[in-house]
Design a protein around this motif. Structure first.
Motif, short mmCIF file in Angstrom:
data_model
loop_
_atom_site.label_atom_id
_atom_site.label_comp_id
_atom_site.label_asym_id
_atom_site.label_seq_id
_atom_site.Cartn_x
_atom_site.Cartn_y
_atom_site.Cartn_z
N HIS A 27 35.15 22.15 3.54
CA HIS A 27 34.73 23.12 4.56
C HIS A 27 35.05 24.55 4.13
O HIS A 27 34.24 25.46 4.33
CB HIS A 27 35.40 22.83 5.90
CG HIS A 27 34.76 21.72 6.67
ND1 HIS A 27 33.48 21.79 7.16
CD2 HIS A 27 35.23 20.50 7.02
CE1 HIS A 27 33.18 20.67 7.79
NE2 HIS A 27 34.23 19.86 7.71
N ASP A 30 32.62 25.57 1.43
CA ASP A 30 31.31 25.77 2.03
C ASP A 30 31.24 27.10 2.77
O ASP A 30 30.23 27.82 2.70
CB ASP A 30 31.00 24.61 2.98
CG ASP A 30 29.59 24.69 3.53
OD1 ASP A 30 28.65 24.80 2.72
OD2 ASP A 30 29.43 24.63 4.76
N THR A 31 32.30 27.46 3.46
CA THR A 31 32.35 28.73 4.20
C THR A 31 32.29 29.91 3.24
O THR A 31 31.54 30.87 3.46
CB THR A 31 33.64 28.81 5.05
OG1 THR A 31 33.63 27.73 5.98
CG2 THR A 31 33.73 30.13 5.78
N ALA A 33 31.05 29.92 0.20
CA ALA A 33 29.71 29.94 -0.40
C ALA A 33 28.70 30.54 0.56
O ALA A 33 27.83 31.32 0.16
CB ALA A 33 29.30 28.53 -0.80
N ALA A 34 28.80 30.21 1.85
CA ALA A 34 27.88 30.77 2.85
C ALA A 34 28.07 32.27 2.98
O ALA A 34 27.10 33.02 3.12
CB ALA A 34 28.10 30.08 4.19
N SER A 37 26.53 33.85 -0.36
CA SER A 37 25.08 33.77 -0.45
C SER A 37 24.41 34.50 0.71
O SER A 37 23.37 35.14 0.54
CB SER A 37 24.61 32.31 -0.49
OG SER A 37 24.93 31.66 0.72
N GLY A 38 25.02 34.44 1.90
CA GLY A 38 24.45 35.11 3.07
C GLY A 38 24.39 36.61 2.94
O GLY A 38 23.50 37.27 3.47
#
Length: 80
Positions: A27, A30-31, A33-34, A37-38
């Motif tokens: 998690h 993933d956070t 990476a978001a 990329s965001g």
């Protein structure tokens, strides 16, 4: 209520199960990476641009923006 309070107090001293630790790592990655990329996508760029246009005291660091911004708009950005 006392039983629940005792359970919560003891939880600090117990190690987390391996599957929970592993899932937490996923998690977290993933956070991050978001976030990275965001910030490169149009909505992320527009949000950063909008907050930058507000001006104000330089209080909070935005991970992907490489500059400091006022705290209050930074909090609003996270809610979107």
């Amino acid at each position: 209520m006392r039983q629940l309070s005792a359970y919560i107090a003891q939880a600090l001293h117990k190690p987390l199960p391996s599957p929970v630790v592993e899932k937490t790592k996923h998690h977290l990655l993933d956070t991050i990476a978001a976030m990275l990329s965001g910030s490169c996508l149009l909505p992320g760029k527009e949000a950063i641009s909008f907050v930058r246009s507000l001006g104000g005291a330089k209080e909070a660091c935005v991970t992907t923006a490489c500059w400091l911004m006022p705290t209050r708009p930074t909090i609003r950005m996270r809610r979107r």
